[in-house]
Design an enzyme around this catalytic site. Structure first.
Site, PDB file in Angstrom:
ATOM      1  N   GLU A 155      19.288  27.342  22.008  1.00 17.09           N
ATOM      2  CA  GLU A 155      19.186  27.959  23.341  1.00 17.09           C
ATOM      3  C   GLU A 155      20.360  28.891  23.601  1.00 17.09           C
ATOM      4  O   GLU A 155      21.114  28.690  24.555  1.00 17.09           O
ATOM      5  CB  GLU A 155      19.195  26.852  24.418  1.00 17.09           C
ATOM      6  N   PRO A 156      20.560  29.911  22.787  1.00 18.49           N
ATOM      7  CA  PRO A 156      21.706  30.789  23.027  1.00 18.49           C
ATOM      8  C   PRO A 156      21.472  31.698  24.234  1.00 18.49           C
ATOM      9  O   PRO A 156      20.366  32.184  24.450  1.00 18.49           O
ATOM     10  CB  PRO A 156      21.812  31.615  21.741  1.00 18.49           C
ATOM     11  N   GLY A 157      22.511  31.913  25.002  1.00 19.06           N
ATOM     12  CA  GLY A 157      22.439  32.828  26.144  1.00 19.06           C
ATOM     13  C   GLY A 157      23.480  33.922  25.980  1.00 19.06           C
ATOM     14  O   GLY A 157      23.218  35.016  25.474  1.00 19.06           O
ATOM     15  N   ARG A 178      32.236  36.985  37.797  1.00 15.49           N
ATOM     16  CA  ARG A 178      32.943  36.050  36.911  1.00 15.49           C
ATOM     17  C   ARG A 178      34.455  36.009  37.135  1.00 15.49           C
ATOM     18  O   ARG A 178      35.028  34.926  37.128  1.00 15.49           O
ATOM     19  CB  ARG A 178      32.624  36.328  35.433  1.00 15.49           C
ATOM     20  N   TYR A 216      35.566  32.337  38.050  1.00 13.87           N
ATOM     21  CA  TYR A 216      36.205  31.538  36.994  1.00 13.87           C
ATOM     22  C   TYR A 216      37.536  32.134  36.558  1.00 13.87           C
ATOM     23  O   TYR A 216      38.040  31.752  35.512  1.00 13.87           O
ATOM     24  CB  TYR A 216      35.343  31.491  35.731  1.00 13.87           C
ATOM     25  N   CYS A 231      35.706  42.232  51.314  1.00 11.90           N
ATOM     26  CA  CYS A 231      36.775  41.684  52.160  1.00 11.90           C
ATOM     27  C   CYS A 231      37.116  40.259  51.762  1.00 11.90           C
ATOM     28  O   CYS A 231      36.858  39.304  52.498  1.00 11.90           O
ATOM     29  CB  CYS A 231      36.321  41.744  53.617  1.00 11.90           C
ATOM     30  N   GLU A 232      37.672  40.102  50.584  1.00 14.88           N
ATOM     31  CA  GLU A 232      38.124  38.811  50.067  1.00 14.88           C
ATOM     32  C   GLU A 232      39.268  39.112  49.114  1.00 14.88           C
ATOM     33  O   GLU A 232      39.150  40.024  48.291  1.00 14.88           O
ATOM     34  CB  GLU A 232      37.030  38.137  49.198  1.00 14.88           C
ATOM     35  N   TYR A 264      25.857  36.664  32.532  1.00 13.86           N
ATOM     36  CA  TYR A 264      26.413  36.015  33.726  1.00 13.86           C
ATOM     37  C   TYR A 264      27.160  37.003  34.612  1.00 13.86           C
ATOM     38  O   TYR A 264      28.145  36.647  35.247  1.00 13.86           O
ATOM     39  CB  TYR A 264      27.323  34.837  33.315  1.00 13.86           C
TER      40      TYR A 264
END
Ligand SMILES: *Cc1c(COP(=O)(O)O)cnc(C)c1O
Length: 430
Positions: A284-286, A323, A327, A357-358, A385
């Protein structure tokens, strides 16, 4: 003309001073389609798939692309045409696969929280296998299948509890996370499933984590899986396929994961040594199929010198490419015009940030860049992702997406309009 491919990106190269993906100049694409813009290389995706196909030559294998990495219809279509199946995690993903022309019999359905409605939908579509993740899910799936008068093909996702100390980045195959059935409960869980009339046991599966850059955790997982297959079959339950999940990493920042074919040569040698080499395998490679096939193009809006930091403010943001914010992930950022040719600006160290605005809205920190407003940049390794995790936060519309095939760029997603973003909203009457 000199062509200098970027490390880890054979289909992305500076030709003289201009950055190309396959035979398309990225600055031309940015001009024609605007920024932010996702651009994917078809050849990169096919090369990545070919490495797995070489690794499994002469074996029985079904490659199921883990589509949550990048679920654009044209990407699914590309893999479906190569004979891939799909690893899905929702009823929505099932509908996407079907819309892209995927074969339902090659679909496996993973995830810890499948609803009854999703189970029904998948049974009616005739998917190949449910990867069941808990004992309560077994009972619910049995009930749903009996209501429909069918049998649900299942494998049980086992948690191989691969040693965390040596491989701290493995996050889904450890005790104490929500995925899979504990190693010690596996045989009992299979016995329970095998006794239920609405279920048909067809396999076993595991998925130990993501962005894995060494072979050792996979070798450990293979050993543990085979111990379980032996024990389950000794209990009289046949295991037709063994699914090793996905998780192989890519080169984001000088990472050196094994190549898919080299990894599988090693794993298949282990499987052969234990007498299981002729089984039906699934993987199941992504990320490893699409991650380094994509870039996100963005334009520099402002450069803002600061006392402690210089900021390079660009038109892509955390909603487009989450990302880094989610993370603290590293994505290389390179100019579309090689710095020598760009002239003008001197190199400085910047935090590359978006307009949202973060304070968490950054794409890269402490990057040396020679930039001025109007310059264009490519955020690399943006095929997996990234777009798939995007949102409309700050009522920002989703970028367009292109699939490049040689010198042709196909629009596979039109840029979203603001009207699209509030189409399903209603004012209150009265
Ligand atoms: C996400 C996921 C994958 C794919 O992982 P990658 O790291 O992208 O290869 C495979 N299987 C399952 C069950 C997953 O949840």
């Amino acid at each position: 003309m000199t062509s200098t491919p970027l490390p880890g990106h054979p289909h992305i190269a500076y030709r003289d001073d201009a950055l190309f993906i396959e035979d398309c100049a990225l600055s031309d694409l940015a001009r024609q389609h605007g920024t932010p813009l996702y651009v994917y290389s078809k050849a990169s995706m096919l090369d990545a798939l070919a490495a797995y196909q070489r690794g499994f030559a002469g074996r029985k294998v079904q490659i199921c692309y883990a589509m949550k990495a990048n679920s654009s219809l044209a990407v699914l279509q590309l893999f479906a045409r190569q004979g891939c199946g799909f690893d899905i995690v929702s009823g929505g993903e099932l509908q996407r696969v079907l819309a892209a022309g995927g074969d339902p019999r090659k679909i496996i359905f993973s995830g810890v929280g499948k609803t009854r409605a999703e189970m029904r939908q998948a049974l009616q579509a005739g998917i190949g296998c449910f990867n069941v993740e808990s004992e309560p899910e077994i009972d619910v799936l049995n009930e749903v299948a009996l209501e429909l008068g069918v049998q649900a093909p299942i494998s049980i996702r086992v948690n191989p509890n691969v040693d965390p100390k040596t491989h701290p980045y493995i996050s889904t195959g450890l005790k104490g996370n929500k995925f899979g059935v504990a190693h010690e409960r596996t045989v009992a869980t299979y016995q329970r499933a095998a006794a239920l009339p609405g279920l048909r046991v067809v396999g076993i599966d595991c998925h130990i984590g993501s962005q894995i850059t060494e072979a050792t955790p996979y070798l450990d997982a293979v050993d543990r899986m085979l111990d379980l297959v032996q024990a389950i079959e000794a209990a009289g339950i046949a295991i037709h396929h063994i699914d090793f999940g996905g998780g192989l990493g890519i080169d984001y920042n000088g990472d050196t994961p094994p190549a898919a074919d080299a990894l599988w040569a090693q794993l298949l040698a282990r499987l052969d040594a234990r007498g299981y080499g002729d089984r039906q395998f699934m993987i199941e490679p992504g990320r490893s199929l699409v991650g380094n096939a994509g870039v996100c193009l963005t334009e520099v809006l402002y450069v803002k010198p600061g006392e402690q930091k210089n900021f390079c403010i660009v038109d892509a943001a955390m909603n487009d490419l989450p990302r880094p914010a989610m993370y603290q992930a590293f994505h290389a950022i390179v100019p579309l015009q090689a710095p020598a040719a760009a002239g003008g600006a001197a190199a400085q160290v910047y935090d590359v940030v978006g307009p949202v605005c973060e304070s968490g809205d950054w794409l890269g920190r402490d990057r040396e860049l020679a930039v001025q407003p109007g310059d264009q940049l490519a955020v690399l390794s943006a095929g997996a992702y990234c777009s798939a995790m995007g949102s409309n936060y700050n009522t920002r519309t989703r970028p367009a997406e292109l699939l490049v095939d040689g010198g042709t760029a196909h629009v596979i997603r039109a840029r979203e309009t603001v009207a699209d973003t509030f189409r399903s909203e209603r004012l209150v009457a009265g």
